[in-house]
Structure formats: structure tokens, C-alpha cells
Design a protein around this motif. Structure first.
Motif, PDB file in Angstrom:
ATOM      1  N   SER A   1      33.241 -49.238 -27.229  1.00  0.00           N
ATOM      2  CA  SER A   1      32.528 -49.101 -28.087  1.00  0.00           C
ATOM      3  C   SER A   1      31.888 -47.549 -27.522  1.00  0.00           C
ATOM      4  O   SER A   1      31.470 -47.586 -29.220  1.00  0.00           O
ATOM      5  N   ARG A   2      32.577 -47.076 -27.094  1.00  0.00           N
ATOM      6  CA  ARG A   2      32.429 -45.366 -27.405  1.00  0.00           C
ATOM      7  C   ARG A   2      33.245 -44.893 -28.378  1.00  0.00           C
ATOM      8  O   ARG A   2      34.394 -45.252 -28.459  1.00  0.00           O
ATOM      9  N   SER A   3      33.161 -43.633 -29.396  1.00  0.00           N
ATOM     10  CA  SER A   3      33.846 -43.311 -30.163  1.00  0.00           C
ATOM     11  C   SER A   3      34.814 -42.289 -29.707  1.00  0.00           C
ATOM     12  O   SER A   3      34.309 -41.834 -28.496  1.00  0.00           O
ATOM     13  N   ALA A   4      35.973 -42.532 -29.583  1.00  0.00           N
ATOM     14  CA  ALA A   4      37.155 -41.945 -29.289  1.00  0.00           C
ATOM     15  C   ALA A   4      37.304 -40.552 -29.757  1.00  0.00           C
ATOM     16  O   ALA A   4      38.146 -39.733 -30.137  1.00  0.00           O
ATOM     17  N   VAL A   5      36.402 -39.876 -30.989  1.00  0.00           N
ATOM     18  CA  VAL A   5      36.661 -38.718 -31.583  1.00  0.00           C
ATOM     19  C   VAL A   5      35.865 -37.821 -31.265  1.00  0.00           C
ATOM     20  O   VAL A   5      34.983 -38.109 -31.095  1.00  0.00           O
TER      21      VAL A   5
ATOM     22  N   HIS B   1      33.886 -35.467 -32.031  1.00  0.00           N
ATOM     23  CA  HIS B   1      33.058 -35.614 -33.482  1.00  0.00           C
ATOM     24  C   HIS B   1      32.262 -34.171 -33.088  1.00  0.00           C
ATOM     25  O   HIS B   1      32.203 -33.782 -31.490  1.00  0.00           O
TER      26      HIS B   1
ATOM     27  N   ILE C   1      29.521 -34.875 -29.252  1.00  0.00           N
ATOM     28  CA  ILE C   1      30.152 -35.869 -28.451  1.00  0.00           C
ATOM     29  C   ILE C   1      28.663 -36.186 -27.589  1.00  0.00           C
ATOM     30  O   ILE C   1      29.111 -37.325 -27.000  1.00  0.00           O
TER      31      ILE C   1
ATOM     32  N   GLU D   1      26.739 -39.656 -26.148  1.00  0.00           N
ATOM     33  CA  GLU D   1      25.804 -40.462 -26.456  1.00  0.00           C
ATOM     34  C   GLU D   1      25.000 -40.875 -27.587  1.00  0.00           C
ATOM     35  O   GLU D   1      25.110 -42.399 -28.186  1.00  0.00           O
TER      36      GLU D   1
ATOM     37  N   LYS E   1      24.352 -40.751 -33.278  1.00  0.00           N
ATOM     38  CA  LYS E   1      25.547 -41.532 -34.003  1.00  0.00           C
ATOM     39  C   LYS E   1      25.840 -40.986 -35.719  1.00  0.00           C
ATOM     40  O   LYS E   1      24.988 -40.352 -36.286  1.00  0.00           O
TER      41      LYS E   1
ATOM     42  N   ARG F   1      28.698 -44.774 -40.661  1.00  0.00           N
ATOM     43  CA  ARG F   1      30.389 -45.365 -41.502  1.00  0.00           C
ATOM     44  C   ARG F   1      30.122 -45.464 -41.911  1.00  0.00           C
ATOM     45  O   ARG F   1      28.781 -45.605 -42.921  1.00  0.00           O
TER      46      ARG F   1
ATOM     47  N   THR G   1      26.840 -46.439 -46.863  1.00  0.00           N
ATOM     48  CA  THR G   1      27.405 -46.589 -44.957  1.00  0.00           C
ATOM     49  C   THR G   1      27.344 -48.269 -44.176  1.00  0.00           C
ATOM     50  O   THR G   1      26.822 -48.729 -45.684  1.00  0.00           O
ATOM     51  N   ASP G   2      28.064 -47.897 -43.606  1.00  0.00           N
ATOM     52  CA  ASP G   2      27.715 -49.641 -43.131  1.00  0.00           C
ATOM     53  C   ASP G   2      27.001 -50.354 -42.755  1.00  0.00           C
ATOM     54  O   ASP G   2      26.732 -50.888 -42.218  1.00  0.00           O
TER      55      ASP G   2
END
Length: 475
Positions: free
Chosen positions: A25-29, A31, A34, A36, A39, A42, A53-54
Motif C-alpha cells: 500500500s506504500r508508494s515505492a516511488v 517522491h 517520502i 507517509e 499523499k 494520482r 485526479t483519481d
């Protein structure tokens, strides 16, 4: 060792599953933040001036990201041009081959410079373009006269931004961006004051101000040794570091004169302000001078593909032609066929649809309406810009011009608030405006094809956003 036994307790299996679920569930990017709790929305779509956006928001992209999306999003013409090029050839190793898109794009760029430029060199980012310009300036002197091999230095300006690689970051004078990497930066670059009327022109006429800045540059040449300087480097309209600050009349003519006095080059960084953004194809067209080297970027490809470049004047090309006949530099993806096809189609759209003229007209309206909407706000210190490239600087008070503390994060907070409902507007934040560390501004740089109703909406929405932010802040 470390493997789970088939007889592992149910609680242990639940812990493993929970850990795996959390990791997924955590981003691997990596960013820009970073943490948590940060957000990143997307994006699931984009059409015209709007980003989707999503979570269902339609955000009006009033800054084109970082002053990039000059024709908006989702152009069928650019999509088709890219697809056509990919069907023909995607990658072209420039060591051995060329391609039609690269050749045609460079011809268009050279032609746009009214005979002042002879060649174009296409890379992938503004940082790469600045690195190439630095190396080309050095090689020019080596091939012009081997006795000039002592020319290794550059003079740039404080509160400037020229890129984020080691060389281009060294060229920039933005303290906050440099501070963590200062020990790694090259030491052959020094910095003089920017032309920043709001904070630098203290009771002087334009002529007096220009004269003082020209003398400062001349003094710096003398301090480091004029025979050691390759070039003076400056942005015609400073973007990210100062928020759309242009020079006063006569400034670049005076700087060019100092360069000519000592046989140095003038490099103009138009990565953010060029390719039509300020109301002319090249920002230098409004300054009465022509640079020896010019970097271009963001509005070259409009965000459809990564692309940037360097325009090279006739004298430098002729010097290399009489010498080695080659630029000792190169990138795997320089002149990338697909990127060039996208940029070529974007430049054709800009020309065919008269978007430079529209940029001028809508830019004049933008300036007028931003001043009407925000000049009276107690925390708006300065509104400045050209074409569709406008900056708004925020201060604690108009009379003192005192910047907000860095810890307040004013520019980013306004940007993030703007992306939310009911505003749904995208603007670009900048910091270090006042001294390289303190100071906040936002940039408004929408697509060149906006219309009057868009400009009116932007000004109205920004006025509401700024008022709501500072009311909530209690300033």
C-alpha cells in the motif's frame, strides 16, 4: 534461516500478511516528499487546461505544471505525431545516424532566431542543456585560440536557477537549493546581484540601477581575472528562483557590453521563459541583445516528451568548424526521434494557431486582472511578469517587504490549498525569493491557447484563494 515454518502460528502468519499488505500500500516511488502523511494525488487524465485526479477533481492547470504545458493536455495532433514517429523509428544513436524529426526541429529552431543562430543541440532536460552550454563555451575558446585555455570560469547571478546537476546547480545562485551540496559544487563560478527591481532598485532611476549592476559585473571580471572568464550567464526573465522577474530597460545591453569588453560570451537561460512563454518566441527578442548561447526547454516539448536544447550562434559554430569540427560532448538520448517529433508538432501548432500573439494578448489581460484582484491585499508585495508568465510575491507587510519565515511554507501551502475544492486551480510555488532562503511566490503560467474567460476565472479564483489562505492564517 528466516523461512516461515509450515507449522507457523496463525498470529505470525497474520503479522506477515499485514506487513506485506502495508508494504504494497506504500508508494515505492522516491517522491519529492517520502513522508507517509504526504499523499500525492494520482492523475488519471488530462484534456485541454484540465487535469483529472483519481478522486474526481478537475484541476485547472493555471501553471502548466512548472511552466511546461504550453498547449494544454491531450492534443490529438501531438499524440498522432508521436505514434507515427514510433512506427518509423524510436531510437536513433546520434553517434552514427540522424532522423527527419531531429533535422526538421533544429531547422525550425534556427530559423526562429532570425539568422543569429546557426545550429541547435537537442538534449533531454534544462539541466543537461546548461551543462552542454558550459562545455561548449569552454571548447569555443580552446579552438578559437589555444592561448585562451585559462578561460575556465563563469559569472552568474544570485537567486538564479539553472538546473540541478552538479554543474548546473553550481551555476545557479539559489542558496536553499545549493546548501546541502555546497561542498560538492565546482568552484569556478561566482555570482553577482540579479536585476530585481522590487528588492534591488532602491530609489534609483533605471539608468542608475543598470549602471550600478554593470559596474558590479565589471568589478567581478576584474576580481577573478577577465582573461579567465568564459561567459556571463543569466535568465532574461527569472522563473523558479524569483517568480517571473524581468530586467529593467537597458540591463542586458549593458551586461553584453561588459562581456564584449573582456571577450567573454553571453549565455541566456531561457529554459523556463523561452519558446513563446513571455510573448515572443525568444525572450531575448525583448532585450535588444542576442546571446552567444541560449538554453531552451520546457515549452519546447510542452510536457509531451522530455526535451531541451542549446542554440549556438554563428561565430561559435564557425570557430569549431575551422578547428576540430566536433563538439566533445554527448548523451545516449540526445536528439531522440520521438521527443523531437513531439516538439516539432507542438511548435507547428503554436505557429499555425497564432499562439504567440494570443500569449501576448492574454498576458496583457492577465497582468491587468491580477493587479486589479490582488494589488490591494496586504500580503501581496509584488505582481510581475511578461506574456503568460506571471509571479505573485507574498510578504508580511507591504511597507517593509519582510518575507514570511521559512517554517510557514506559505507558497507551498497556497499551492496545496488551491488544488483542493472549491478552488481546483494549479499554481507553481517558489521560495527563496527575498534572499535565496526566505521569501515566497507563486507562478501563473497557463497554456498559450487560453481565452478571455479562462483569464478572468484564474484572476477571480486566485483572489479568493489568497484571501482565504491569509484569513485562515490570521495574517
Amino acid at each position: 534461516m528466516g523461512l516461515i515454518s509450515v507449522e507457523a502460528p496463525a498470529a505470525e502468519l497474520r503479522d506477515i500478511k499485514s506487513h506485506n499488505h502495508d508494504a504494497m500500500s506504500r508508494s515505492a516511488v522516491l517522491h519529492r516528499s517520502i513522508h507517509e502523511n504526504v499523499k500525492f494525488p494520482r492523475l488519471v487524465g488530462g484534456k485541454g487546461n484540465f487535469l483529472e485526479t483519481d478522486d474526481g477533481r478537475r484541476i485547472f492547470d493555471a501553471s502548466g505544471g512548472a511552466a511546461v504545458a504550453c498547449i494544454g493536455h491531450g492534443s490529438p495532433r501531438v499524440r498522432d505525431a508521436v505514434a507515427k514517429q514510433m512506427m518509423q523509428i524510436s531510437y536513433c544513436a546520434s553517434t552514427f545516424y540522424s532522423n527527419d524529426a531531429y533535422e526538421e526541429l533544429c531547422r525550425l529552431l534556427v530559423a526562429s532566431a532570425h539568422g543569429h543562430m546557426a545550429k541547435a543541440y537537442v538534449v533531454n532536460s534544462g539541466s543537461e542543456a546548461m551543462e552542454a552550454a558550459m562545455k561548449l563555451a569552454r571548447q569555443y575558446y580552446l579552438e578559437k585560440n589555444p592561448a585562451e585555455n585559462q578561460r575556465t570560469r563563469f559569472i552568474a547571478r544570485k537567486q538564479s536557477y539553472h538546473g540541478t546537476t552538479i554543474g548546473s546547480l553550481s551555476m545557479g545562485g539559489h542558496k536553499a537549493r545549493r546548501v546541502k551540496f555546497e561542498p560538492m559544487l565546482v568552484d569556478n563560478i561566482s555570482h553577482v546581484s540579479p536585476c530585481f527591481p522590487y528588492r534591488g532598485q532602491d530609489g534609483e532611476t533605471d539608468e542608475q540601477y543598470v549602471s550600478r549592476l554593470a559596474q558590479e559585473l565589471d568589478d567581478e571580471f576584474q576580481r577573478v581575472g577577465p582573461e579567465t572568464v568564459c561567459a556571463f550567464v543569466a535568465e532574461p526573465v527569472v522563473g523558479a528562483a524569483l517568480g517571473c522577474v524581468g530586467s529593467v530597460p537597458g540591463y542586458f545591453q549593458a551586461m553584453k557590453a561588459v562581456c564584449c569588453k573582456y571577450g567573454a560570451l553571453l549565455i541566456m537561460d531561457e529554459v523556463m521563459s523561452g519558446m513563446g512563454r513571455t510573448g515572443t518566441v525568444h525572450a531575448w527578442e525583448q532585450e535588444g541583445v542576442v546571446p552567444d548561447l541560449q538554453t531552451i526547454g520546457k515549452c519546447l516539448g510542452g510536457g509531451y516528451q522530455p526535451i531541451a536544447g542549446v542554440l549556438v550562434n554563428n561565430v561559435i559554430v564557425q570557430t569549431l568548424d575551422r578547428g576540430s569540427g566536433a563538439f566533445m560532448h554527448g548523451h545516449t538520448y540526445q536528439g531522440h526521434a520521438v521527443a523531437c517529433a513531439a516538439a516539432l508538432e507542438i511548435q507547428r501548432i503554436i505557429q499555425e494557431d497564432g499562439l504567440i500573439n494570443n500569449c501576448q494578448r492574454m498576458g496583457q489581460l492577465m497582468g491587468k486582472l491580477l493587479h486589479q484582484a490582488l494589488d490591494s491585499h496586504p500580503n501581496v508585495g509584488s505582481i510581475r511578469g511578461r506574456g503568460l508568465f506571471w509571479g505573485v510575491e507574498f510578504v508580511l507587510g507591504k511597507s517593509t517587504k519582510e518575507p514570511f519565515p521559512v517554517s510557514d511554507g506559505v507558497a507551498m501551502a497556497i499551492c496545496e490549498m488551491g488544488m483542493k475544492r472549491p478552488y481546483c486551480i494549479g499554481v507553481y510555488p517558489g521560495t527563496g525569493t527575498a534572499d535565496g532562503i526566505r521569501g515566497d511566490h507563486i507562478i501563473v503560467s497557463p497554456a498559450y491557447n487560453i481565452v478571455t474567460s479562462d483569464v478572468e476565472w484564474i484572476a477571480k479564483t486566485l483572489s479568493a484563494l489568497v484571501s482565504a489562505y491569509f484569513s485562515a492564517k490570521g495574517s
